[in-house]
Design an enzyme around this catalytic site. Structure first.
Site, PDB file in Angstrom:
ATOM      1  CG  ASP A   1      20.432 -12.809 -12.630  1.00  0.00           C
ATOM      2  OD1 ASP A   1      20.428 -12.662 -11.397  1.00  0.00           O
ATOM      3  OD2 ASP A   1      20.778 -11.909 -13.420  1.00  0.00           O
TER       4      ASP A   1
ATOM      5  CG  HIS B   1      20.737  -9.486  -9.912  1.00  0.00           C
ATOM      6  ND1 HIS B   1      21.038 -10.066 -11.120  1.00  0.00           N
ATOM      7  CD2 HIS B   1      21.306  -8.254  -9.938  1.00  0.00           C
ATOM      8  CE1 HIS B   1      21.757  -9.221 -11.845  1.00  0.00           C
ATOM      9  NE2 HIS B   1      21.943  -8.116 -11.155  1.00  0.00           N
TER      10      HIS B   1
ATOM     11  CB  SER C   1      22.451  -5.939 -13.420  1.00  0.00           C
ATOM     12  OG  SER C   1      23.448  -6.873 -13.177  1.00  0.00           O
TER      13      SER C   1
ATOM     14  CG  ASN D   1      -0.785  -7.446 -15.217  1.00  0.00           C
ATOM     15  OD1 ASN D   1      -0.401  -6.276 -15.162  1.00  0.00           O
ATOM     16  ND2 ASN D   1      -0.135  -8.443 -14.647  1.00  0.00           N
TER      17      ASN D   1
END
Length: 519
Positions: free
Chosen positions: A150, A206, A369, A220
């Site tokens: 990416d 992205h 995506s 966490n």
């Protein structure tokens, strides 16, 4: 106990979202209709077997060209053509050369994203794929690696840092030295194909967003949780700050991943949330050369039917590819999402998805995506639970484990949206679909038929095709041409029609389907 920890995590996440600001990525404009855009002055050239280095050099002298990059084990080069020669003419010139198998433009590829309203709070995607129930089975494994191909990944993001893959030889080696001998200096977190160095830092956003959906650290107390609370993310950057890149750099990233796999890194899948180039045989050959790694990719954001208007790399007919459509929080197919009854395998959440963003931020993005990393994350989660399962079983559990929203019934091969719990606990979940058959028939000309027939992780045969004109064809899943891979659940056969119209009755122990061609 795990459910209580999850409740505390969701509560803390809710507080973070209320108190923090979230960025919104800039929209990318689509290219004009017509020929797919490519890089001027360059080609990708595949040489025939047996052509020597001297022969290649002599070819460059004849053509007035020069090699920019070499993909040695693919017998390919990225080539700079001579000044004044257009790309289309250069393709013709190189393909007339007896030493060249094929030549093609170096196509432009882009991230497949659409920005959305950053004020709408949602982590609905994890609930829709039934991730909380799956987390009672496994939350992932530090022994499983996925590669994000990416715009890079912000490897310093506090919600990603603990889950980044680390090249220990480079981390513990000397700065400025290629300590592990892989040809890249200081590739601690992965590779940068844009700048040809070992620093895959994200300067677009992205890739970091994609990485967070796959594996933002869970439980966490900050930010978001990925499909995997624990996983290792290898970063390979080939998209630049504008979210654009070229086929040659995508190939370089895939080659880097393949090299690391060959060195023992347990890479189960690559996430490929990009597309937009034309058909590239070079990219096809590269993906085909690494069948043991799932290539999970975005279907595209043109609201188009990939069956009739191909989108690449989603439409390459390769058994290790999973093309993904985007769904909404109301179980619909996203308005922008490409689809394909015979080409797009599954759907996954892809509208207004909250995930990590560079510089300790979080953002909402939409697009196929954003759907794709949900599937890549599930591949890693399955590998964590079933460490000895190969790419075929993992792919089939992804396809068979999903639920069936009505919006996907005629829009994907399986008609399913992924379900992490369903995949991890799959029992007697059957999928059958015809995949490949001709739109028109030419009497006497052989054509290929194929069908997907699986039950959970396993192929389900035999598969036959009964012809309305008489006769039965038995399909095979043995890896012998025209079948592409043995034991992957895709059964294939070659058939020579005798007329211009036919009704084909596909059937197996898990289902049946009738299609009519040529009428």
């Amino acid at each position: 106990m795990m459910k209580k920890r999850l409740e505390r995590f969701v509560c803390s996440l809710f507080m973070v979202v209320l108190m923090a600001g979230y960025g919104n990525a800039g929209m990318m404009t689509a290219s004009a209709a017509g020929t797919a855009p490519y890089k001027e002055g360059e080609l990708i050239v595949k040489y025939r077997e047996g052509v020597s280095e001297e022969g290649k050099a002599e070819g460059h002298r004849r053509h007035g060209s020069e090699r920019k990059k070499e993909f040695r084990d693919l017998n390919m080069e990225q080539v700079k053509i001579r000044p004044g020669l257009g790309v289309e003419n250069a393709v013709k010139e190189f393909e007339a050369d007896d030493d060249v198998e094929y030549a093609e433009p170096n196509y432009l590829l882009k991230a497949s994203k659409i920005p959305t309203d950053p004020k709408f709070y949602s982590t609905w995607g994890m609930a829709k794929i039934n991730a909380p129930a799956a987390w009672d089975n496994t939350t992932g494994s530090a022994g499983v690696v996925v590669a994000v191909i990416d715009s890079g990944v912000d490897y310093n993001h506090p919600d990603l840092k603990a889950n980044m893959w680390i090249n220990q030889a480079e981390l513990n080696g000397k700065p400025g030295i290629d300590d592990d001998g892989d040809g890249v200096v200081d590739d601690i977190y992965g590779y940068n194909g844009v700048n040809n160095n070992g620093n895959p830092m994200d300067n677009n956003g992205h890739g970091t967003h994609v990485a967070g959906t796959i594996g933002a650290v869970g439980n966490n107390g900050i930010g978001v949780a990925g499909v995997n609370w624990t996983v290792k993310i290898m970063a390979c950057k080939f998209l630049d700050a504008n979210g654009s890149g070229y086929t040659s750099d995508a190939i370089e990233c895939l080659q880097y991943v393949k090299k690391m796999k060959s060195r023992g890194v347990n890479i189960v899948a690559t996430n490929n949330s990009w597309g937009g180039g034309g058909y590239s045989r070079a990219l096809y050959d590269t993906i085909n050369s690494q069948r043991d790694i799932l290539f999970i990719t975005a279907a595209g954001n043109a609201a188009a039917n990939n069956d009739t208007t191909p989108s690449y790399p989603a439409d390459y007919n390769l058994p290790n590819i999973i093309a993904v459509a985007a769904t909404t929080s109301t179980d619909g197919l996203a308005s922008f999402s490409n689809y394909g009854r015979r080409t797009v395998m599954v759907g996954a959440p892809g509208y207004s998805i909250l995930s990590t963003y560079p510089n300790n931020q979080y953002a909402y993005l939409s697009g196929t995506s954003m759907a794709t990393p949900h599937v890549t994350g599930l591949a890693a989660l399955i590998k964590a639970k079933y460490p000895t399962m190969d790419w075929r079983g993992i792919k089939n559990l992804i396809l068979s484990g999903g639920d069936r929203p009505s919006s996907l019934a005629a829009k994907t091969v399986t008609g399913r949206r992924i379900d992490a719990f369903g995949s991890l606990t799959c029992v007697d979940s059957r999928v059958f679909s015809a995949l490949t058959y001709p739109a028109t028939l030419q009497p006497g000309v052989a054509t290929t038929l194929s069908a997907l027939s699986i039950n959970c992780s396993k192929p389900a045969g035999p598969v036959t095709v009964s012809l309305s004109t008489g006769g039965v064809l038995t399909m095979r899943d043995d890896g012998v041409y025209p079948d592409l891979a043995a034991g992957d659940g895709i059964f294939t056969g070659s058939w020579t029609p005798t007329g211009t119209a036919e009704t084909l009755n596909f059937s197996s122990p898990v289902g049946a389907e009738t299609v009519t061609v040529g009428k």
